[in-house]
Design an enzyme around this catalytic site. Sequence first.
Site, mmCIF file in Angstrom:
data_model
loop_
_atom_site.group_PDB
_atom_site.id
_atom_site.type_symbol
_atom_site.label_atom_id
_atom_site.label_comp_id
_atom_site.label_asym_id
_atom_site.label_seq_id
_atom_site.Cartn_x
_atom_site.Cartn_y
_atom_site.Cartn_z
ATOM 1 N N ASP A 304 -35.346 -7.769 1.965
ATOM 2 C CA ASP A 304 -35.679 -8.083 0.568
ATOM 3 C C ASP A 304 -35.803 -6.790 -0.238
ATOM 4 O O ASP A 304 -36.714 -6.619 -1.053
ATOM 5 C CB ASP A 304 -36.966 -8.907 0.474
ATOM 6 C CG ASP A 304 -37.196 -9.500 -0.920
ATOM 7 O OD1 ASP A 304 -36.284 -9.414 -1.765
ATOM 8 O OD2 ASP A 304 -38.294 -10.035 -1.166
ATOM 9 N N GLY A 323 -41.895 -6.395 -5.893
ATOM 10 C CA GLY A 323 -40.794 -5.921 -5.070
ATOM 11 C C GLY A 323 -40.934 -4.493 -4.589
ATOM 12 O O GLY A 323 -41.500 -3.634 -5.268
#
EC number: 3.5.2.3
Length: 426
Positions: A304, A323
């Site tokens: 990711d 993130g």
Amino acid sequence: MKRLLKNVKKLSSTGELESCELLIEGTSITKIASRITERADQMIDGKGNLLAPGFIDVHIHLREPGGEHKETIFTGTNAAAKGGYTTVCAMPNTNPVPDNTTTIQNILESIKAEAVVRVLPYAAITKKLQGKELVDIKEIAQTDIFAFTDDGVGVQTADHMLQAMREAKACNKVIVAHCEDNSIVYGGVMHDGEVSKRMQMPGIPALSESVQIARDVLLAEATGCHYHVCHVSTKESVRIIRDAKRAGIHVTAEVTPHHLLLNESAITTDDANFKMNPPLRAKEDQQALLEGLLDGTIDFIATDHAPHAKEEKERGFLEAPFGIVGLENAFSLLYTYLVQTGKITLKQLIDWLTIKPAEIFQLPYGKLDVGSVADLTLIDLKKSLTIDKETFYSKGKNTPFHQWEVTAIPVLTISEGNIVYEEDLK
């Protein structure tokens, strides 16, 4: 062109290291033997290092088009190559969103021009990732897209997901899901647990993930669609996926390195380099993820990789985007803190980064066999370094692992027979 790799080691079927030599002709592996005498255009001395198939990451963000200040296809794929990855799958949260064939074709042309490793792009499930109207799955499935996902947001209505699964099944495509019920996220920025309470931050309940997975596995059962769960983070999610697999439902799942290596206790200050979605959960969730990986409930590891600009991440938990980056140090982190500590084996780690994702998504990569595509990574298992975000090839420097000590460093990456990353092997 012929390339001969000498003085390397590979893993046997039982996980033992065995010496070998390997010949590449063009884009393919043509010979693997204890000794190869055939002449080659280039001879590479592997210095006794481990030769593995090139890693596969089915979950990364390249940001292009529209987010080039965070990452580009060129910088992101160079980061992948440095980390030993030769196949990456790019998520569709770009601007414009790949929700039509024209945008998808433009992205494919940019990939062809800029990527240094193989990039397989996703298409969106809903137009503009807004969850209101399905894309034309049948038409888009005719393009070279990898699968369908609205990653970054969960598909909020069962009806939209049901329709998407029916159409994807008819086209033999996979539905890949970021699972999050927005009605019970409550504006959270980290896990709803001890740390959020201590820091007085709004928390994201674990239930917001698991409740949508529970819905979706029933829809997958009804449609027969292959349903893949992104970045599993909670113990309840692991239980639901395990039960679904036992029931014969075609569900697969991935876990990230950061959810395996960290939990909410790692957050000690308002540092948004620890802010990701799903968030770092409780210690018992972290343990359940490793157990799920070991027993096959979770199928493989994906990073990711989610780069952001430095100034964006300096805003703190309440305002910074979710993130972290992950491509360049994933293998080294997992080897150091899971293999060397005896929690997993080297063979398991290599499998979860290569053959397992290839098998799940029916990709002809991730193998070290004669006739296979020459996607390879050479790893110095003895080499150690301190992770320094300022040396990243990625534009994103947003990592919670800055200054961590790691061992086992990729030193050479070959994609389709071409050297795409090379560290000094002397």
